[in-house]
Design a protein around this motif. Structure first.
Motif, PDB file in Angstrom:
ATOM      1  N   ILE A  75       0.856  -1.186  -0.006  1.00 14.41           N
ATOM      2  CA  ILE A  75      -0.006  -0.054   0.107  1.00 14.41           C
ATOM      3  C   ILE A  75       0.873   1.254  -0.046  1.00 14.41           C
TER       4      ILE A  75
ATOM      5  N   SER B 202      -1.161   7.811   8.365  1.00 14.92           N
ATOM      6  CA  SER B 202      -2.048   6.762   7.306  1.00 14.92           C
ATOM      7  C   SER B 202      -1.027   5.485   7.281  1.00 14.92           C
TER       8      SER B 202
ATOM      9  N   SER C 298      -1.228   1.856   8.821  1.00 13.69           N
ATOM     10  CA  SER C 298      -1.209   0.619   7.915  1.00 13.69           C
ATOM     11  C   SER C 298      -0.306  -0.393   8.560  1.00 13.69           C
TER      12      SER C 298
ATOM     13  N   ILE D 286      -1.518  -4.218   9.870  1.00 15.28           N
ATOM     14  CA  ILE D 286      -0.942  -5.400   9.078  1.00 15.28           C
ATOM     15  C   ILE D 286      -0.031  -6.308   9.778  1.00 15.28           C
TER      16      ILE D 286
ATOM     17  N   ALA E  21      -6.597  -1.199  12.176  1.00 24.59           N
ATOM     18  CA  ALA E  21      -7.338  -1.430  11.004  1.00 24.59           C
ATOM     19  C   ALA E  21      -8.483  -0.353  11.056  1.00 24.59           C
TER      20      ALA E  21
ATOM     21  N   PHE F 269      -7.450   3.150  10.822  1.00 20.93           N
ATOM     22  CA  PHE F 269      -7.120   3.500   9.278  1.00 20.93           C
ATOM     23  C   PHE F 269      -8.172   3.693   8.355  1.00 20.93           C
TER      24      PHE F 269
ATOM     25  N   GLN G 198      -8.985   7.317   6.219  1.00 19.17           N
ATOM     26  CA  GLN G 198      -9.173   7.190   4.944  1.00 19.17           C
ATOM     27  C   GLN G 198     -10.044   8.025   4.510  1.00 19.17           C
TER      28      GLN G 198
ATOM     29  N   VAL H  25      -5.898   4.297   0.764  1.00 16.24           N
ATOM     30  CA  VAL H  25      -6.824   3.579   0.178  1.00 16.24           C
ATOM     31  C   VAL H  25      -8.124   3.949  -0.130  1.00 16.24           C
TER      32      VAL H  25
ATOM     33  N   THR I 202      -1.976  -6.360  -2.144  1.00 20.28           N
ATOM     34  CA  THR I 202      -1.924  -6.539  -0.924  1.00 20.28           C
ATOM     35  C   THR I 202      -2.761  -7.719  -0.211  1.00 20.28           C
TER      36      THR I 202
END
Length: 505
Positions: free
Chosen positions: A65, A203, A207, A211, A242, A245, A249, A257, A400
């Motif tokens: 990403i 961001s 991320s 992850i 997540a 995030f 976004q 994303v 991803t």
């Protein structure tokens, strides 16, 4: 910037772009046939062996990403060339790694380089081919190289291992990287966002925070066959990151994303299908190469040759998927492909210790024939969902999901097989096996073969028979897990593809 004016130049440029696609996808699976040699030379533990296989895919997935968005800002060709240099240097380090931790670190660095290559190639295709029909054909070839590269990895590895040490599976990357660096600047156009905004570092941090803990939690839970407190904490932290995030976004004008895309069921179905398809395909490839060598006793070269039918089927079905989808519709292809792959997994799951060669190959061919067209159409749906200026980030999102699926497939299916193997070994280990050798035998089949070579034949033969049966038991458990996931996908994916709004081109 406009696409190259001459069609011949576009397709020649596509040929150049397929080189890094082959490299990065091959390196997910090229180690499968080399694991016995690595086990003999470096003596890794069972956990280290899985990390040697996994470190590349996890770093690749974690950085895609970020790298996709970076390419949108600094230029996709520039990022491609920089990543190729990192990938080549890391390949050299991996080839001459003296210890398991050194090899894991080199594989992780290869993942950093690979993360720049995949979104750059796919986003360049999105910019180079404006015509939807041409773009679908180009993406079909891209997917054939991506999925085919995963199948080609063990084949190339087998050919190299017939004459060279295990480090050769990494050295093969270096001349290809050099060729890419020589020809890319003259053949590939440069694209970047016309008015790039600053990269949102918050961001980026979120991320990673989402992850990496989730990946660690999945892998650790699979290895330990239990959800421990640290696993639960890591999973909760990853889920919280997540969520933060996703909220962030939605507030940004130029997000990392485009989370709003997930409101479209077609897009969501394509992303999920791609991830689960790679989960099953790469997890299967982990086992069939070891089965051919360590259970049936085939040489690396002969094992590689037996895998060629899988490679051929993957390449052909990926290239013809757009034609089939145009006639039957994407939803039908998704459902039929996942169903066919599930049947293939069931066939593989019943593979016996003796005389199982034909069953293994037929099952693997069915899996490849089902997954390859599904992957092609999933990629096309995702890439067509955004404007060309944002194609890098959209490509990165698709990749991803695919790379997380592949790496998680190795972790989960590999750990399921390893757990069943160890349990079977410890329950039935012959009493005359030396105490110091028991843990080594229980680590993995490759180590068991090495231990048996040093024992008297009266002890070695029953030990090998036990270890091979235990491996096949683990293979069956992993294959049945993959079949269940693919069967679920066969039911869910067509519903999402039919009900979702058509994505604009």
């Amino acid at each position: 910037m406009k696409s190259p004016a001459k069609p011949a130049r576009r397709w020649l440029a596509l040929t150049v772009l397929l080189l890094p696609v082959l490299l990065t996808s091959m390196d997910i699976s090229i180690l499968y046939l080399a694991t016995p040699a690595i086990a003999a030379d470096l003596a890794p533990s069972a956990s280290e062996l899985l990390w040697i296989l996994d470190a590349y895919g996890f770093l690749l997935a974690g950085l895609l990403i970020l790298m996709g968005n970076l390419g949108d800002r600094i230029g996709r060709r520039r990022l491609l060339l920089a990543g190729a240099v990192v990938f080549g240097v890391a390949s050299l380090l991996a080839a001459y790694a003296p210890t398991p931790p050194a090899l894991i670190a080199a594989r992780a660095l290869m993942g950093v380089g690979g993360a720049t290559l995949m979104p750059s190639t796919l986003s360049l295709i999105r910019n180079m081919f404006d015509d939807p029909a041409e773009r679908t054909r180009a993406i079909g070839l891209w997917t054939a190289c991506f999925a085919g590269g995963s199948a080609l990895g063990p084949v190339v590895g087998g050919v190299l291992l017939e004459s060279f040490a295990w480090g050769s599976v990494f050295l093969i990357n270096v001349p290809v990287v050099v060729l890419l660096l020589v020809v890319a600047r003259s053949l590939l156009p440069e694209y970047r966002h016309a008015q790039p905004e600053r990269l949102d570092l918050g961001s980026v941090a979120l991320s990673f925070a989402a992850i990496l803990p989730l990946v660690w939690a999945v892998k650790t839970a699979a290895e330990e066959r239990a959800v421990t407190v640290p696993v639960a904490v890591a999973a909760a932290a990853g889920a919280a990151a997540a969520t933060a995030f996703a909220v962030r976004q939605r507030r940004l004008r130029t997000p990392l994303v485009e989370v709003r895309l997930f409101a479209n069921r077609r897009f969501t179905g394509a992303v999920v299908a791609g991830a689960l398809a790679m989960f099953s395909l790469v997890g299967l490839m982990l086992y069939n190469s070891q089965y051919l060598q360590l259970v049936l006793g085939r040489s690396p070269l002969v094992a590689a040759l037996w895998l060629l039918p899988v490679l051929a089927v993957v390449a052909v079905t990926a290239a013809t998927a757009p034609l089939v989808a145009a006639r039957l519709g994407p939803a039908a292809v998704f459902g039929a492909g996942a169903g066919l792959a599930a049947i293939g997994m069931l066939v593989v799951g019943g593979t016996p210790v003796h005389d199982g060669l034909l069953r293994m190959i037929v099952g693997s061919v069915l899996v490849g024939a089902g997954i390859s067209p599904l992957m092609t159409l999933a990629t096309d749906v995702v890439v067509a969902a955004v404007d060309p200026e944002r194609s890098g980030s959209a490509s990165a999102l698709s990749e991803t999901a695919n790379e997380l699926g592949a790496a998680t497939g190795i972790a989960v299916l590999g750990s399921i097989g390893a757990a069943v193997y160890r349990s079977s070994i410890m329950d039935s280990l012959p009493a005359d096996v030396p105490a110091g050798a028991a843990d080594a035998v229980a680590a993995n089949l490759g180590t068991a073969v090495e231990v048996a070579d040093r024992l008297p034949s009266g002890v070695a033969e029953p030990l090998l028979a036990l270890a091979r049966q235990a491996f096949v038991d683990g293979l069956g458990a992993a294959a049945l897990t993959g079949a269940a996931i693919l069967a679920l996908l066969a039911m869910v994916a067509p519903i999402l593809l039919r009900r979702g709004r058509p994505l604009r081109r």
